[in-house]
Motif scaffolding. Structure first.
Motif, PDB file in Angstrom:
ATOM      1  N   GLN A  36       0.838  -1.200   0.000  1.00  0.00           N
ATOM      2  CA  GLN A  36       0.000   0.000   0.000  1.00  0.00           C
ATOM      3  C   GLN A  36       0.881   1.260   0.000  1.00  0.00           C
ATOM      4  O   GLN A  36       0.632   2.214  -0.741  1.00  0.00           O
ATOM      5  N   ASP A  37       1.936   1.247   0.817  1.00  0.00           N
ATOM      6  CA  ASP A  37       2.892   2.366   0.852  1.00  0.00           C
ATOM      7  C   ASP A  37       3.551   2.571  -0.510  1.00  0.00           C
ATOM      8  O   ASP A  37       3.713   3.700  -0.976  1.00  0.00           O
ATOM      9  N   PHE A  39       2.379   1.782  -3.390  1.00  0.00           N
ATOM     10  CA  PHE A  39       1.412   2.345  -4.326  1.00  0.00           C
ATOM     11  C   PHE A  39       1.237   3.843  -4.089  1.00  0.00           C
ATOM     12  O   PHE A  39       1.126   4.626  -5.025  1.00  0.00           O
ATOM     13  N   CYS A  40       1.179   4.230  -2.800  1.00  0.00           N
ATOM     14  CA  CYS A  40       0.963   5.646  -2.504  1.00  0.00           C
ATOM     15  C   CYS A  40       2.141   6.478  -3.003  1.00  0.00           C
ATOM     16  O   CYS A  40       1.955   7.576  -3.532  1.00  0.00           O
TER      17      CYS A  40
END
Lengths: 415, 110
Positions: A36-37, A39-40
């Motif tokens: 998720q990190d 992707f961000c």
């Protein structure tokens, strides 16, 4: 600047699988956080600078670097990964070990293992589905609740239960190759159910539901990439999904209403997907095993090959349903067989077959049981009975689209 | 035409890959639009969330200066007729969908 609009979702499963290989199944949540990190960060950079030439490689390198940073920190602090393996302990081997995990072939294998892990034999099918969507496809509990027409709290509970089971079974991810085929049936079943959810659960949110079909097809293609599990039944399952997906566009009309197979505009069927289905079905036709997927795919193939409902080879379809009743009998299969018989022999014969279905009480709450009777009564000219059946079906409709579809039938009969 | 800098401040992270995909698409479309209409001078750069604040030789502290909800996450240089047009163009920025905002600052002229 053309790029895969589902890039993040497609990369999610790959990256989580690779990181789970490093952190262990008990740390799936950590793997998800790292992805998720990643992707961000990608989003922050790409939205201004544009999507790079090879976004997958970019994401992989970035995830790898974050994993290495995290492992270095962990070595000193040890609160997340107390059981860090030897190769990850030493600075000498850490980077090369992580690089090995992100090797293309290793990732493909880990993807497969992740899917097999999510289809944990101790979990219920509904939990397996929620877990696969969450861990492998990157859907949040909210998104899963929306696509499965379920409550968010219920989905959260399932995911939590699923993750606990994963954490308790460290060995799962390292299943020996020989163990994979044994578990294959469960995995195929989850893919099949996932596809059906998307296909049959037509709703006003039809667009999101079609994504479920796409995800199921993607999971199916992961099976086909690996010889060990690319069995004839896996090919048959993928063929089945291709044939059904080919008709997806014609199933819902411009105003979002359900259109039955008999009324569909067949020019809307996706000929490319049909051709793919045919090729997959040819691959499936090896060996002596005719699974339910073979038979369902063959039935779908006959429909896809027919220029119209009338010109369908109903003889062939009835024969395939007879076989399916032997391999995987169920009241719904029996109902579809009866409908096929009505087209082969006439509506009266169809009605007799429906009335003769054993366990028809299991169909009592299935709206298309009454709807099928209504359709056949209409064909015999028994309008009053047909209308009564459709009215009964309306009360059983499971969503607004089904309800409107059935109500339109009642309306036609009330004229 | 005058130059303006858009400072992107704040905004929440997307919660899922598909949300991220949507954010991505809207930004790509928005910047493409600015470019197509001749307003994009420099796409700019994204900025890390952490850094140092240097007040003088002795006072160097961690972290950006602003409250986290106001942190500058990146910038873009645009060209517009006047500040009104620059502000108007910024009103289509996808940052608002996620609770962030754009600070529009004219580049000082000679």
């Amino acid at each position: 600047m053309q790029h895969d609009e589902h890039l993040f979702r497609h990369e999610f499963g790959r990256l989580v699988s690779a990181l789970t290989r490093i952190f262990g199944l008990q740390n799936v949540a950590l793997a998800e956080d790292v992805v998720q990190d990643t992707f961000c960060r990608a989003l922050e950079v790409w939205k201004l600078r544009g999507v790079p030439e090879n976004p997958s490689a970019w994401l992989m390198t970035s995830a790898k670097n974050r994993a290495i940073d995290l492992l270095r920190r962990e070595r000193a602090e040890r609160n997340l990964l107390p059981q860090l393996g030897g190769a990850l302990e030493s600075e000498w081997t850490l980077v090369s070990t992580v690089n090995d995990v992100f090797d293309v072939e290793t990732i493909a294998d880990d993807e497969l293992r992740m899917i097999f892990s999510c289809c944990h034999p101790e979990l219920s099918e509904s939990t397996q589905i929620a877990l696969t969507l969450n861990v492998f496809c990157g859907f949040t509990a909210n998104e899963i609740a929306a696509v499965l027409l379920s409550k968010r709290a219920a989905i959260e509970k399932r995911i939590e239960r699923g993750k606990k089971a994963l954490a308790a079974s460290e060995r799962l991810f390292d299943l020996a190759d020989e163990e994979l085929p044994e578990r294959l049936r469960a995995v195929q079943r989850v893919i099949y159910l996932l596809f059906n959810e998307g296909y049959h659960g037509a709703s006003p949110k039809a667009a999101i539901r079609a994504e479920l079909c796409r995800e199921a097809m993607r999971l199916g293609s992961v099976l086909l990439d690996r010889e060990l599990v690319a069995t004839p039944s896996s090919y048959a399952l993928c063929a089945l999904m291709a044939f059904h997906a080919a008709r997806l566009r014609a199933r819902i009309n411009g105003s979002g209403e359900l259109v039955s197979l008999f009324d569909q505009d067949r020019s809307l069927w996706d000929t490319e997907l049909i051709a793919r289905g045919v090729r997959l079905l040819e691959h499936a036709a090896t060996g002596s095993d005719a699974s339910e997927y073979h038979l369902e795919a063959a039935i779908a193939a006959v429909h896809c090959a027919a220029p119209s409902a009338e010109a369908t080879d109903w003889r062939q379809i009835v024969w395939l349903y007879d076989m399916l009743m032997r391999v995987a009998p169920s009241p719904v299969v029996a109902l579809n067989r009866a409908i096929a018989i009505s087209y082969r022999d006439g509506p009266e014969e169809g009605i007799a077959e429906i009335r003769a279905i054993a366990e028809s009480e299991r169909l009592a709450s299935y709206p298309f049981y009454s709807a099928a009777l209504g359709e056949l009564e209409m064909r015999t000219g028994n309008v009053a009975e047909a209308r009564r059946q459709f009215e009964a079906a309306v009360t059983l409709a499971r969503n607004a689209t089904e309800r409107r579809f059935l109500q339109s039938k009642v309306a036609v009969l009330s004229r | 035409m005058s130059e303006f800098i858009y400072l992107y401040r704040g905004g929440s992270r997307p919660e899922s890959p598909s949300e991220g995909e949507k954010v991505m698409q809207s930004w790509v479309a928005w910047l493409q639009d600015l470019g197509a209409n001749g307003h994009l001078k420099d796409r700019g750069q994204p900025l890390e969330g952490e850094g140092k604040v240097v007040r003088n030789k002795r006072t160097i502290t961690d972290g950006p200066y602003a409250e986290s909800k106001d942190i500058v996450a990146g910038y873009t240089v645009v060209e517009a007729k006047d500040i009104a047009q620059a502000a108007d163009l910024a009103s289509g920025c996808p940052i608002f969908d996620r609770g962030g905002f754009v600070e529009v600052r004219p580049v000082m002229q000679m």
